[in-house]
Design a protein around this motif. Structure first.
Motif, PDB file in Angstrom:
ATOM      1  N   CYS A  77      -7.140   1.652   1.670  1.00  0.00           N
ATOM      2  CA  CYS A  77      -7.063   0.556   1.050  1.00  0.00           C
ATOM      3  C   CYS A  77      -5.926  -0.503   1.778  1.00  0.00           C
ATOM      4  N   ALA A 103      -5.557   7.721 -14.152  1.00  0.00           N
ATOM      5  CA  ALA A 103      -6.321   6.384 -13.898  1.00  0.00           C
ATOM      6  C   ALA A 103      -6.949   6.074 -15.137  1.00  0.00           C
ATOM      7  N   ILE A 134     -12.468   1.212 -16.078  1.00  0.00           N
ATOM      8  CA  ILE A 134     -12.420  -0.195 -15.816  1.00  0.00           C
ATOM      9  C   ILE A 134     -13.048  -0.625 -17.145  1.00  0.00           C
ATOM     10  N   THR A 182     -16.210   3.520 -12.893  1.00  0.00           N
ATOM     11  CA  THR A 182     -15.055   3.020 -12.035  1.00  0.00           C
ATOM     12  C   THR A 182     -13.932   3.158 -12.448  1.00  0.00           C
ATOM     13  N   GLU A 221      -9.235   2.748 -12.199  1.00  0.00           N
ATOM     14  CA  GLU A 221      -8.279   2.196 -11.586  1.00  0.00           C
ATOM     15  C   GLU A 221      -7.053   3.010 -11.703  1.00  0.00           C
ATOM     16  N   LYS A 280       0.326  -1.003  -5.904  1.00  0.00           N
ATOM     17  CA  LYS A 280      -0.927  -1.528  -5.676  1.00  0.00           C
ATOM     18  C   LYS A 280      -1.944  -1.124  -6.503  1.00  0.00           C
ATOM     19  N   LYS A 281      -2.776  -1.583  -7.198  1.00  0.00           N
ATOM     20  CA  LYS A 281      -3.969  -1.083  -8.159  1.00  0.00           C
ATOM     21  C   LYS A 281      -5.106  -0.953  -7.142  1.00  0.00           C
ATOM     22  N   VAL A 282      -5.484   0.338  -7.447  1.00  0.00           N
ATOM     23  CA  VAL A 282      -6.723   0.792  -6.463  1.00  0.00           C
ATOM     24  C   VAL A 282      -7.805   1.183  -7.364  1.00  0.00           C
ATOM     25  N   ARG A 283      -9.172   1.050  -7.061  1.00  0.00           N
ATOM     26  CA  ARG A 283     -10.252   1.458  -7.755  1.00  0.00           C
ATOM     27  C   ARG A 283     -10.861   2.629  -6.950  1.00  0.00           C
TER      28      ARG A 283
END
Length: 60
Positions: free
Chosen positions: A11, A24, A27, A33, A35, A42-45
Motif C-alpha cells: 500500500c 483488525a 468494515i 473485509t 481494516e 495509515k489505515k489498511v484494508r
C-alpha cells in the motif's frame, strides 16, 4: 479480531508481509473485509482471501 496475512500487501510505501499479525475490525457487520492500522498510522484494508482469523488459545 486478530488476523494473520496470507499474502503480501503493498500500500503505497508500506509493505505488509505474509505471516504478520494485526488487530483488525470488520468494515461492515456482513462484510469479510477488515481494516487495521499500520505502524505508520495509515489505515489498511484486507480482503477475506488476504488474511485468516487468529484465535487465542483460550478461545478454543
Amino acid at each position: 479480531m486478530r488476523i494473520k496475512l496470507t499474502q503480501d500487501l503493498i500500500c503505497g510505501q508500506d509493505t505488509f508481509l505474509t505471516g504478520e499479525e494485526y488487530e483488525a475490525v470488520l468494515i461492515l457487520p456482513r462484510s469479510t473485509t477488515v481494516e487495521f492500522v499500520a505502524n505508520s498510522g495509515k489505515k489498511v484494508r484486507a480482503f477475506s482471501y488476504e488474511y485468516v482469523e487468529v484465535l487465542p488459545a483460550t478461545d478454543i
